[in-house]
Design an enzyme around this catalytic site. Sequence first.
Site, PDB file in Angstrom:
ATOM      1  N   SER A 183      34.650 -35.005   7.711  1.00 20.50           N
ATOM      2  CA  SER A 183      34.811 -36.294   7.030  1.00 20.50           C
ATOM      3  C   SER A 183      33.501 -37.052   7.140  1.00 20.50           C
ATOM      4  O   SER A 183      32.666 -36.748   8.004  1.00 20.50           O
ATOM      5  CB  SER A 183      35.917 -37.082   7.742  1.00 20.50           C
ATOM      6  OG  SER A 183      35.952 -38.419   7.289  1.00 20.50           O
ATOM      7  N   TYR A 230      39.451 -40.764  15.638  1.00 17.18           N
ATOM      8  CA  TYR A 230      39.240 -39.925  14.442  1.00 17.18           C
ATOM      9  C   TYR A 230      37.766 -39.519  14.377  1.00 17.18           C
ATOM     10  O   TYR A 230      37.449 -38.352  14.142  1.00 17.18           O
ATOM     11  CB  TYR A 230      39.663 -40.693  13.187  1.00 17.18           C
ATOM     12  CG  TYR A 230      39.660 -39.870  11.914  1.00 17.18           C
ATOM     13  CD1 TYR A 230      40.480 -38.739  11.784  1.00 17.18           C
ATOM     14  CD2 TYR A 230      38.860 -40.215  10.827  1.00 17.18           C
ATOM     15  CE1 TYR A 230      40.481 -37.992  10.608  1.00 17.18           C
ATOM     16  CE2 TYR A 230      38.862 -39.483   9.654  1.00 17.18           C
ATOM     17  CZ  TYR A 230      39.680 -38.371   9.548  1.00 17.18           C
ATOM     18  OH  TYR A 230      39.690 -37.631   8.380  1.00 17.18           O
TER      19      TYR A 230
END
Length: 254
Positions: free
Chosen positions: A149, A162
């Site tokens: 990501s 995350y």
Amino acid sequence: MTERLDGTVALVTGASSGIGAATAALLARQGAAVAVAARRRDRLDALAAGLREDGSTVLVLRSDVTDEEQAKEAVDRTVAELGRLDTLVNNAGVMLLGPAVDAPLSEWRRMVELNVLGLLYCAHAALPHLLAAAEDSPRRVADMVNISSVAGRVARSGSGVYNLTKHGVGAFSEALRQEVTGRHVRVSLVEPGAVATELAGHNRPEVLETMRTRFAGVERMQAEDIADAVTYIVTRPRHVAVNELLIRPTEQEG
Ligand SMILES: NC(=O)c1ccc[n+]([C@@H]2O[C@H](COP(=O)([O-])OP(=O)(O)OC[C@H]3O[C@@H](n4cnc5c(N)ncnc54)[C@H](OP(=O)(O)O)[C@@H]3O)[C@@H](O)[C@H]2O)c1
């Protein structure tokens, strides 16, 4: 330039929705037999039915990859039932955001268990098969594509765990790339920005509100945009390895 994937076998984790489903569909369209793994079997069955109508070979694997045994079984069944493994797309992931202070520890655990351990279990089980495929397949190359990501490149307040998991995916991918690239297993990292999928929907309502503000007015990418990138990576000729792709919506600044 593009090589089709006829005769190859791909395993895509998290294929019941979003990027994984779109990637499995596109790899199948390129000629790969695909094994699709996730927990929601009904979604996988629906995906498989559509792809089979188009003539593709699809193996449905109901699998929770946070369980080491199930992750290994997904890889083993792919090889046993489809004959080999040329491409692993480590896509299954969860993103649970919000301040670290007073965050539910269960959310942190879910991210580490899936984004890090699940990916590692699949990678570990798949590597011997990918190395074998790189030796004996007509293409003489194999691929592991790890979906990270933008959060694997840039850390932000409210996204710490995350960020931790996706930075970890990046570090592992680069180290593994160096280890196996000489044996023609290409390890690639894909780092998407905002994509319109179910991913954000698992967050608490107050976190969802903050996310809406951050991406207000931004036209998000579609899952197919990332599937396209994965397909580009795995259809390169043997001597070309795309190590890393950072892909943002045009309107996403950071
Ligand atoms: N959407 C974005 O904006 C974005 C941006 C950057 C990176 N990413 C990354 O892209 C990847 C795919 O996400 P997405 O956006 O396509 O979200 P998604 O639609 O929520 O897809 C997540 C997939 O992971 C599967 N999954 C969840 N827990 C699992 C488990 N324990 N075992 C096996 N599969 C599991 C889900 O299926 P089941 O629930 O059926 O198991 C689903 O198929 C993730 O790694 C995510 O971090 C997404």
